[in-house]
Design a protein around this motif. Sequence first.
Motif, PDB file in Angstrom:
ATOM      1  N   ARG A   1       0.828  -1.208   0.000  1.00 57.08           N
ATOM      2  CA  ARG A   1       0.000   0.000   0.000  1.00 57.08           C
ATOM      3  C   ARG A   1       0.860   1.254   0.000  1.00 57.08           C
ATOM      4  O   ARG A   1       0.471   2.284  -0.556  1.00 57.08           O
ATOM      5  CB  ARG A   1      -0.930  -0.019   1.213  1.00 57.08           C
TER       6      ARG A   1
ATOM      7  N   GLY B   1      -0.032   3.537  -2.892  1.00 63.26           N
ATOM      8  CA  GLY B   1      -0.796   4.714  -2.490  1.00 63.26           C
ATOM      9  C   GLY B   1      -0.025   5.814  -1.827  1.00 63.26           C
ATOM     10  O   GLY B   1      -0.562   6.902  -1.611  1.00 63.26           O
TER      11      GLY B   1
ATOM     12  N   VAL C   1      -2.305   2.190   4.564  1.00 63.69           N
ATOM     13  CA  VAL C   1      -3.580   2.899   4.448  1.00 63.69           C
ATOM     14  C   VAL C   1      -4.302   2.477   3.175  1.00 63.69           C
ATOM     15  O   VAL C   1      -3.745   2.563   2.079  1.00 63.69           O
ATOM     16  CB  VAL C   1      -3.360   4.429   4.441  1.00 63.69           C
TER      17      VAL C   1
ATOM     18  N   ARG D   1      -6.812   4.786  -0.876  1.00 59.64           N
ATOM     19  CA  ARG D   1      -6.128   5.802  -1.667  1.00 59.64           C
ATOM     20  C   ARG D   1      -5.976   5.321  -3.108  1.00 59.64           C
ATOM     21  O   ARG D   1      -5.890   4.126  -3.362  1.00 59.64           O
ATOM     22  CB  ARG D   1      -4.742   6.110  -1.082  1.00 59.64           C
ATOM     23  N   PRO D   2      -5.942   6.247  -4.062  1.00 53.69           N
ATOM     24  CA  PRO D   2      -5.777   5.851  -5.464  1.00 53.69           C
ATOM     25  C   PRO D   2      -4.428   5.187  -5.703  1.00 53.69           C
ATOM     26  O   PRO D   2      -3.423   5.543  -5.094  1.00 53.69           O
ATOM     27  CB  PRO D   2      -5.882   7.178  -6.232  1.00 53.69           C
ATOM     28  N   ASN D   3      -4.436   4.222  -6.584  1.00 57.47           N
ATOM     29  CA  ASN D   3      -3.231   3.521  -6.986  1.00 57.47           C
ATOM     30  C   ASN D   3      -2.358   4.420  -7.859  1.00 57.47           C
ATOM     31  O   ASN D   3      -2.823   5.406  -8.440  1.00 57.47           O
ATOM     32  CB  ASN D   3      -3.661   2.267  -7.757  1.00 57.47           C
TER      33      ASN D   3
ATOM     34  N   TRP E   1      -3.438   7.524 -10.597  1.00 50.96           N
ATOM     35  CA  TRP E   1      -2.914   8.891 -10.643  1.00 50.96           C
ATOM     36  C   TRP E   1      -2.337   9.210 -12.016  1.00 50.96           C
ATOM     37  O   TRP E   1      -2.530  10.325 -12.540  1.00 50.96           O
ATOM     38  CB  TRP E   1      -1.835   9.073  -9.574  1.00 50.96           C
TER      39      TRP E   1
ATOM     40  N   THR F   1      -7.257  -4.387  -4.017  1.00 43.08           N
ATOM     41  CA  THR F   1      -6.716  -3.121  -3.517  1.00 43.08           C
ATOM     42  C   THR F   1      -5.511  -2.681  -4.343  1.00 43.08           C
ATOM     43  O   THR F   1      -5.223  -1.488  -4.435  1.00 43.08           O
ATOM     44  CB  THR F   1      -6.310  -3.268  -2.037  1.00 43.08           C
TER      45      THR F   1
ATOM     46  N   GLY G   1      -9.417   4.133  -5.285  1.00 43.91           N
ATOM     47  CA  GLY G   1      -9.524   4.853  -4.022  1.00 43.91           C
ATOM     48  C   GLY G   1     -10.670   5.843  -4.011  1.00 43.91           C
ATOM     49  O   GLY G   1     -11.801   5.522  -4.379  1.00 43.91           O
ATOM     50  N   PHE G   2     -10.378   7.075  -3.608  1.00 42.70           N
ATOM     51  CA  PHE G   2     -11.417   8.105  -3.518  1.00 42.70           C
ATOM     52  C   PHE G   2     -11.661   8.816  -4.843  1.00 42.70           C
ATOM     53  O   PHE G   2     -12.516   9.705  -4.923  1.00 42.70           O
ATOM     54  CB  PHE G   2     -11.054   9.143  -2.448  1.00 42.70           C
TER      55      PHE G   2
END
Length: 385
Positions: free
Chosen positions: A156, A160, A165, A168-170, A174, A204, A209-210
Amino acid sequence: MTQFFSRRQFLAENAMGIGSVALAWLLNQEQAQARPKSVTAEQEHFDLKPKPAPLVPQAKAMISLFQHGGPAHMDLTDPKPELSKYSGTDFKGDIQYSFVNEASKKLLGSPWKFRKHGECGTELSELLPHLGEVADDICLIRSMHTGANGHEVSIRYFHGGIPGVVGRPNLGSWLVYGLGSESQNLPAYMVLTDPGGLPVDGVTNWSNGFMPSLFQGTVLRPKEPRILNLDAPAHLQGDLQAQNLELLQSLNRKHYEQHPHESDLEARIASYELAARMQTAAREALDLSQETQATQEMYGLNNPKTRDYGTRCLIARRLVERGVRFVQLFLGGQPWDNHSSIITGLPAICGRTDQPAAALVKDLKQRGMLDSTLVHWGEKLVVCL
């Protein structure tokens, strides 16, 4: 017993009462809202069209060969002559054990030999003979470390940016968010999973993520058919399918106009439209029969041991060649986690992956794509081109 409140009572007993309503009204009259004038009230629109970069980039795409479990660097890429010298003796310093029941202070030097490769003279293990053939084309980083202990935590962290955590976007999300895709007929971010199952930490690894689901990795099945339902049933193909797709698009767009702030809905509609375009593009991209016999042998497709991973490496090159921005290959479980069976386990996983990974570098180079494609090999340690 039901108790009723008048509007006056409701305003008096909730929040700050009627005074807050009056204040908000007065501030609005004075145009003193908290939102800066530079911030638009409109919902941001997301798509996968190519985005202009702030600087002219050299790399246009990335292929990540993620090696779950953490390859043993002292046995593969980072020779430790002092460790070999004192192998079998007790370490004289202090040790913090992760697994106390299996703890030992006995030092163990690598049982495999190292030798220099290429003009650069990089020392690599005998377990990676094919990687040695491209030693002059890689950047081997031996100085990276992390204070995070544990596989999921570190995975992670890599993906992220924060240890342990989730949500979160990978890295791939991004990249696609910032750069878009050069292909509008294939997903911008594609994931090639292993026939042996999902990797540690499961989906995951390619989560958006968000961020809107438009930026999530699209999974290719590890076996044929790699994309289910790619072709419409025979009785629906041709003009009838085109009419159905046109009607579906019209209904979807009308529905979105009624719900303009639903980013997941927008992403779902975009996925439907992309799926229609993929019927031709994906079939062509995944057709390895177009490759020469020499290319297929270079990737190890003629060897049962390397066929699967070699096939996915070759597909990765074909995807990037057709404008896909980010491709990531995973292994089932974490086969590099060789705690108790390193003598057999490490040669086995090297035998599966070494030739295909080196073939990918050679192939990109001979096609003039290595200068514009960033290739990552590793887990917590990184080899970049």
